[in-house]
Design a protein around this motif. Sequence first.
Motif, mmCIF file in Angstrom:
data_model
loop_
_atom_site.group_PDB
_atom_site.id
_atom_site.type_symbol
_atom_site.label_atom_id
_atom_site.label_comp_id
_atom_site.label_asym_id
_atom_site.label_seq_id
_atom_site.Cartn_x
_atom_site.Cartn_y
_atom_site.Cartn_z
ATOM 1 N N ALA A 76 44.271 72.677 102.133
ATOM 2 C CA ALA A 76 44.421 74.064 102.595
ATOM 3 C C ALA A 76 43.939 75.122 101.604
ATOM 4 O O ALA A 76 43.904 76.305 101.938
ATOM 5 C CB ALA A 76 45.874 74.328 102.972
ATOM 6 N N HIS A 77 43.596 74.702 100.391
ATOM 7 C CA HIS A 77 43.059 75.705 99.452
ATOM 8 C C HIS A 77 42.278 75.035 98.329
ATOM 9 O O HIS A 77 42.812 74.235 97.570
ATOM 10 C CB HIS A 77 44.180 76.546 98.840
ATOM 11 C CG HIS A 77 43.683 77.558 97.850
ATOM 12 N ND1 HIS A 77 42.920 78.649 98.224
ATOM 13 C CD2 HIS A 77 43.783 77.640 96.495
ATOM 14 C CE1 HIS A 77 42.600 79.354 97.149
ATOM 15 N NE2 HIS A 77 43.106 78.763 96.075
ATOM 16 N N THR A 78 41.003 75.383 98.231
ATOM 17 C CA THR A 78 40.202 74.871 97.125
ATOM 18 C C THR A 78 39.040 75.821 96.832
ATOM 19 O O THR A 78 38.848 76.821 97.531
ATOM 20 C CB THR A 78 39.707 73.439 97.405
ATOM 21 O OG1 THR A 78 39.135 72.896 96.214
ATOM 22 C CG2 THR A 78 38.679 73.398 98.520
ATOM 23 N N HIS A 79 38.325 75.519 95.774
ATOM 24 C CA HIS A 79 37.090 76.223 95.437
ATOM 25 C C HIS A 79 36.095 75.092 95.176
ATOM 26 O O HIS A 79 35.911 74.660 94.027
ATOM 27 C CB HIS A 79 37.279 77.091 94.194
ATOM 28 C CG HIS A 79 38.485 77.987 94.275
ATOM 29 N ND1 HIS A 79 38.455 79.198 94.923
ATOM 30 C CD2 HIS A 79 39.765 77.829 93.838
ATOM 31 C CE1 HIS A 79 39.666 79.755 94.860
ATOM 32 N NE2 HIS A 79 40.478 78.939 94.210
ATOM 33 N N ALA A 80 35.490 74.587 96.236
ATOM 34 C CA ALA A 80 34.742 73.333 96.185
ATOM 35 C C ALA A 80 33.678 73.313 95.090
ATOM 36 O O ALA A 80 33.612 72.373 94.283
ATOM 37 C CB ALA A 80 34.120 73.055 97.549
ATOM 38 N N ALA A 262 47.212 81.758 99.455
ATOM 39 C CA ALA A 262 47.348 80.607 98.566
ATOM 40 C C ALA A 262 48.352 80.894 97.454
ATOM 41 O O ALA A 262 48.394 82.012 96.933
ATOM 42 C CB ALA A 262 45.993 80.256 97.965
ATOM 43 N N HIS A 263 49.118 79.917 97.118
ATOM 44 C CA HIS A 263 50.109 79.889 96.025
ATOM 45 C C HIS A 263 51.499 80.368 96.450
ATOM 46 O O HIS A 263 52.401 79.567 96.570
ATOM 47 C CB HIS A 263 49.609 80.627 94.780
ATOM 48 C CG HIS A 263 48.334 80.049 94.252
ATOM 49 N ND1 HIS A 263 48.247 78.738 93.862
ATOM 50 C CD2 HIS A 263 47.089 80.565 94.123
ATOM 51 C CE1 HIS A 263 46.998 78.477 93.487
ATOM 52 N NE2 HIS A 263 46.278 79.560 93.647
ATOM 53 N N CYS A 264 51.703 81.680 96.644
ATOM 54 C CA CYS A 264 53.008 82.210 97.079
ATOM 55 C C CYS A 264 54.132 81.621 96.233
ATOM 56 O O CYS A 264 55.104 81.069 96.760
ATOM 57 C CB CYS A 264 53.238 81.914 98.562
ATOM 58 S SG CYS A 264 51.918 82.534 99.631
ATOM 59 N N THR A 313 44.647 71.548 96.875
ATOM 60 C CA THR A 313 44.465 71.076 95.500
ATOM 61 C C THR A 313 44.102 72.226 94.566
ATOM 62 O O THR A 313 44.195 72.077 93.353
ATOM 63 C CB THR A 313 43.319 70.051 95.421
ATOM 64 O OG1 THR A 313 42.128 70.667 95.927
ATOM 65 C CG2 THR A 313 43.653 68.804 96.212
ATOM 66 N N ASP A 314 43.644 73.375 95.144
ATOM 67 C CA ASP A 314 42.989 74.420 94.367
ATOM 68 C C ASP A 314 41.685 73.807 93.832
ATOM 69 O O ASP A 314 41.353 72.668 94.147
ATOM 70 C CB ASP A 314 43.891 74.941 93.241
ATOM 71 C CG ASP A 314 43.632 76.430 92.944
ATOM 72 O OD1 ASP A 314 42.635 76.974 93.453
ATOM 73 O OD2 ASP A 314 44.418 77.034 92.195
ATOM 74 N N GLY A 315 40.932 74.532 93.021
ATOM 75 C CA GLY A 315 39.642 74.022 92.565
ATOM 76 C C GLY A 315 39.777 72.944 91.511
ATOM 77 O O GLY A 315 40.813 72.812 90.864
HETATM 78 ZN ZN LIG Z 1 42.532 79.250 94.137
#
Ligand SMILES: [Zn+2]
Length: 455
Positions: A76-80, A262-264, A313-315
């Motif tokens: 649900a959240h990454t910076h590929a 993202a995060h919260c 996973t985030d980036g």
């Molecule tokens: Zn991020």
Amino acid sequence: MLEYEATDREDVDVLVTGGTVVTMDGDRNVYQDGAVAMKGDEIVYVGTAEEARTLYDAKEDVDASGKIVMPGLVNAHTHAAMSVYRGMADDLPLMEWLQDYIFPAEAKNTNADMVYHGTKLACAEMIKGGTTTFCDMYYFEDQAAKATKEAGMRAVLGETVLDFPSPDSVDPAGGIKYAETFIKDWKGDDLITPAVAPHAPYTVGPQSLKAAKDLADKEGVPYIIHLSETQSEVEQIKEKHGKTPTEYLNSLGILGDNVVAAHCVWLTENEKDLLVNTGTGIAHNPESNMKLASGVAPIPDLMDKGGYVGLGTDGAASNNDLDMFGEMDTTAKLHKIHSMDCTAMPAQRVVEMATIGGAQALHMEDKIGSLETGKKADLIVIGTDSANMTPMYNVYSHIVYAADHNDVETSIINGQVVMRDREILTMNEDAVKAKGREIAEHVAESLREEPDGSS
Ligand SMILES: [Zn+2]
């Protein structure tokens, strides 16, 4: 007689039979010796292998006997593209990591070519680890879209907007314009959902935050933002705007059912209610939050309140991998130790977060996140032959606590087999990895240079 029976069966494209089929449907049905039939990009049947064999003839059969069949994982959240910055700077707090390392490295190295190849590398890692859909936030997203589409993956791709010069725009108006063009070019694609992604409340001013929201609303696309990641962000926003970050976004009319936050991590009770009641999607990134020592997001609370919570996973620069199996394992254990309550985050709840919860967080639950008739044909087959998977009592427990990303054998996305027996069929994995190493050499070189360009 036999011939008559054969023609009586319906033709489908792919038929997966055997194994434990974990549907993640509303009743959380699990079929032992189950089956999933797919026609084109859609699931047309979920049930038992015995029945499926009487109903369908398939062009392509996948034997999943003894294995686990489940919906493809949703990151649900990454910076590929940041995969090429994997391990470049570690063991630093977020603000220092971002301002002193990531932003300067990006100014020198993030370009269209890097985004294309970096995204390809990320897709290779994600396909091999069972991810079928991801939500991205970066620059040159048209290049990310091209790479993702070629890899055969599904993604929500958010073009970043910042209030200072970024790798693809000199000012925020340029960022919005870039996003607008990108959205127009890719809207309606069967795999790519284009989106706009203002970086965060502390890097983007109210005017640009609202302009991006107007664009998302007008085009009917998602709005992706980092929110309340660190305590210092909360302090900054309070000082500047007299409100907590979520209250501030709410006052600007930004929260809503097309937003993915993202995060919260740092939320008051009122902020939790605001996120849940507005239908805002929430992407939980426990490993990144742990590594940057940002904090522990109140995810059990948000889920109890009915929030749309997905797992990300985030980036790779802040994790440092895109492994959803590792992320699931971490999620379960983090919330147990944080609350000193081993029932705080059961395995099944974590699998929900990585599948249907992620689909809800991205506002795509009508299309993906579970194995159900009418949904998109996105699924993975996990082997159970490895020592770490032997024996198996409970399938949810196994997915979260025992499975390794290397246990994923086959991946089907939008009806296309993109990986079979661990071989990616949509790209030359070795060439993609070689290109990633080549880019890293330039990155390392650029970091040795003085800011004026001399070395
Ligand atoms: Zn991020």
